[in-house]
Design a protein around this motif. Structure first.
Motif, PDB file in Angstrom:
ATOM      1  N   SER A 258       0.826  -1.202   0.000  1.00 42.34           N
ATOM      2  CA  SER A 258       0.000   0.000   0.000  1.00 42.34           C
ATOM      3  C   SER A 258       0.862   1.254   0.000  1.00 42.34           C
ATOM      4  O   SER A 258       1.644   1.488   0.929  1.00 42.34           O
ATOM      5  N   HIS A 259       0.714   2.063  -1.042  1.00 43.01           N
ATOM      6  CA  HIS A 259       1.436   3.334  -1.110  1.00 43.01           C
ATOM      7  C   HIS A 259       0.997   4.271   0.001  1.00 43.01           C
ATOM      8  O   HIS A 259       1.817   4.986   0.595  1.00 43.01           O
ATOM      9  N   PHE A 260      -0.294   4.256   0.334  1.00 39.63           N
ATOM     10  CA  PHE A 260      -0.791   5.168   1.360  1.00 39.63           C
ATOM     11  C   PHE A 260      -0.314   4.767   2.749  1.00 39.63           C
ATOM     12  O   PHE A 260      -0.100   5.622   3.617  1.00 39.63           O
ATOM     13  N   TYR A 261      -0.107   3.473   2.970  1.00 40.24           N
ATOM     14  CA  TYR A 261       0.467   3.032   4.240  1.00 40.24           C
ATOM     15  C   TYR A 261       1.886   3.591   4.392  1.00 40.24           C
ATOM     16  O   TYR A 261       2.274   4.050   5.475  1.00 40.24           O
ATOM     17  N   ILE A 262       2.651   3.565   3.292  1.00 44.45           N
ATOM     18  CA  ILE A 262       4.007   4.118   3.327  1.00 44.45           C
ATOM     19  C   ILE A 262       3.966   5.604   3.673  1.00 44.45           C
ATOM     20  O   ILE A 262       4.744   6.088   4.516  1.00 44.45           O
ATOM     21  N   LEU A 263       3.054   6.346   3.044  1.00 43.15           N
ATOM     22  CA  LEU A 263       2.958   7.779   3.334  1.00 43.15           C
ATOM     23  C   LEU A 263       2.570   8.019   4.787  1.00 43.15           C
ATOM     24  O   LEU A 263       3.141   8.894   5.451  1.00 43.15           O
ATOM     25  N   ARG A 264       1.603   7.245   5.286  1.00 44.33           N
ATOM     26  CA  ARG A 264       1.165   7.444   6.673  1.00 44.33           C
ATOM     27  C   ARG A 264       2.302   7.187   7.657  1.00 44.33           C
ATOM     28  O   ARG A 264       2.490   7.946   8.617  1.00 44.33           O
ATOM     29  N   THR A 265       3.061   6.123   7.426  1.00 46.51           N
ATOM     30  CA  THR A 265       4.109   5.758   8.390  1.00 46.51           C
ATOM     31  C   THR A 265       5.369   6.586   8.221  1.00 46.51           C
ATOM     32  O   THR A 265       5.965   7.027   9.207  1.00 46.51           O
ATOM     33  N   LYS A 266       5.797   6.813   6.971  1.00 43.10           N
ATOM     34  CA  LYS A 266       7.054   7.533   6.759  1.00 43.10           C
ATOM     35  C   LYS A 266       6.920   9.032   7.000  1.00 43.10           C
ATOM     36  O   LYS A 266       7.873   9.682   7.464  1.00 43.10           O
ATOM     37  N   GLY A 268       4.544  10.342   8.946  1.00 42.77           N
ATOM     38  CA  GLY A 268       3.981  10.582  10.259  1.00 42.77           C
ATOM     39  C   GLY A 268       2.557  11.096  10.234  1.00 42.77           C
ATOM     40  O   GLY A 268       2.137  11.832  11.143  1.00 42.77           O
ATOM     41  N   TRP A 269       1.809  10.728   9.181  1.00 48.43           N
ATOM     42  CA  TRP A 269       0.402  11.128   9.160  1.00 48.43           C
ATOM     43  C   TRP A 269      -0.324  10.436  10.296  1.00 48.43           C
ATOM     44  O   TRP A 269      -0.196   9.229  10.498  1.00 48.43           O
ATOM     45  N   GLY A 270      -1.126  11.168  11.016  1.00 50.03           N
ATOM     46  CA  GLY A 270      -1.865  10.587  12.128  1.00 50.03           C
ATOM     47  C   GLY A 270      -3.311  10.313  11.778  1.00 50.03           C
ATOM     48  O   GLY A 270      -3.754  10.485  10.643  1.00 50.03           O
ATOM     49  N   GLY A 271      -4.057   9.924  12.791  1.00 53.14           N
ATOM     50  CA  GLY A 271      -5.485   9.742  12.626  1.00 53.14           C
ATOM     51  C   GLY A 271      -6.201  11.030  12.973  1.00 53.14           C
ATOM     52  O   GLY A 271      -5.717  12.123  12.670  1.00 53.14           O
ATOM     53  N   ASN A 272      -7.314  10.920  13.618  1.00 56.61           N
ATOM     54  CA  ASN A 272      -8.078  12.089  14.016  1.00 56.61           C
ATOM     55  C   ASN A 272      -7.351  12.810  15.159  1.00 56.61           C
ATOM     56  O   ASN A 272      -7.183  12.240  16.240  1.00 56.61           O
ATOM     57  N   PRO A 273      -6.904  14.051  14.942  1.00 58.51           N
ATOM     58  CA  PRO A 273      -6.132  14.743  15.999  1.00 58.51           C
ATOM     59  C   PRO A 273      -6.948  14.956  17.261  1.00 58.51           C
ATOM     60  O   PRO A 273      -6.379  15.147  18.344  1.00 58.51           O
TER      61      PRO A 273
END
Length: 277
Positions: A258-266, A268-273
């Protein structure tokens, strides 16, 4: 991946901790399965080392992968990236990969192939390929760059600032992102132009389709071309042409990558702040 080929090329960044241990383990496992293993001693690997290879196992990080671009693109060799570096956007695997997992994916089991667009830049008789980006700057760090850009012969704009970045979808998470450019999904057949610290604040990134050919006419007498972070050459008076290259680069990915998983983890994208502390 070509099932008839039996050669695995290992490109190893020996400055990384455990790189020698890892290549010894994986090449040993591959040899036991009757693969021909070539551990390239030169860095970056010469283009001819990629000839007749089933895949290139790159042990290091994204920088090590960038050094393999020319040979992998020329001979159509898929890259199997094992990250021993920091971010690792392109190097999917880690040194925790087992011998069995490695051999299964080399043989096409539980794996998928991902094709990435690369860029070509040329002037005069010179031609270069980039997996992340090309940048154009003045040779003097204190001097601004002034350049005219045309798209398929049509005038786009005069750009004045610290430089210009021409980014592949892969490279939009690198220099382009730092300069305020957009993130582009790697499957999109487009590329981006981002101005670095433009003197006109309304200058924003432009995205072009893969059929577009850009012409850059630098007004500085000492403009330089930077390819994937390395200064290649300066040129005087000649137009620079940037376009999507006919060559591509393939990556071996685990099934369900998953490309979006890479973006979230690398990144540091979070969930609902509102739910985070």
């Amino acid at each position: 991946m070509n099932s008839s080929k039996n050669k695995i090329l290992f490109a190893v960044n020996r400055t990384k901790p455990n790189a020698d241990i890892l290549v010894k383990r994986l090449s040993g496992a591959a040899k036991r399965e009757n693969f021909e293993c070539v551990i390239e001693g030169k860095f970056p690997p010469p283009e001819d080392a990629f000839k007749d290879a089933k895949c290139c196992c790159v042990i290091g990080g994204d920088g090590t992968i960038l050094s393999c671009l020319s040979g992998a693109a020329k001979y159509g060799v898929p890259i199997f990236g094992i990250n021993l570096g920091k971010l690792g956007f392109m190097a999917t695997f880690t040194d925790s990969i087992s011998d069995e997992e490695f051999l299964d994916m080399v043989n096409g089991k539980n794996a998928e192939m991902e094709t990435r667009t690369i860029l070509s830049a040329s002037f005069g008789k010179n031609r270069f390929l980039a997996l992340n980006e090309f940048a154009v700057k003045s040779q003097s760090p204190a001097e601004i760059l002034s350049a005219e850009v045309l798209a398929d012969g049509e005038f786009v704009a005069d750009f004045v600032g610290d430089g210009l970045i021409f980014s592949t979808p892969t490279g939009t998470s690198a220099y382009n992102l730092s300069a305020g450019g957009p993130l582009i999904h790697p499957k999109a057949r487009v590329f981006a132009l981002t101005s670095i610290c433009p003197h006109t604040l309304s200058n924003r990134s432009l995205v072009f389709d893969s059929e577009t050919k850009l012409e850059i006419r630098a007004k500085n007498p000492n403009a330089v071309l930077i390819r994937d972070g390395n200064v290649e050459k300066s040129w005087r008076g000649e137009p620079l042409f940037v376009e999507a290259a006919p060559e591509t680069v393939k990556f071996v990915r685990p099934a369900g990558h998953s490309h979006f998983y890479i973006l979230r983890t690398k990144l540091g994208w979070g969930g609902n702040p509102r739910t985070q502390r």
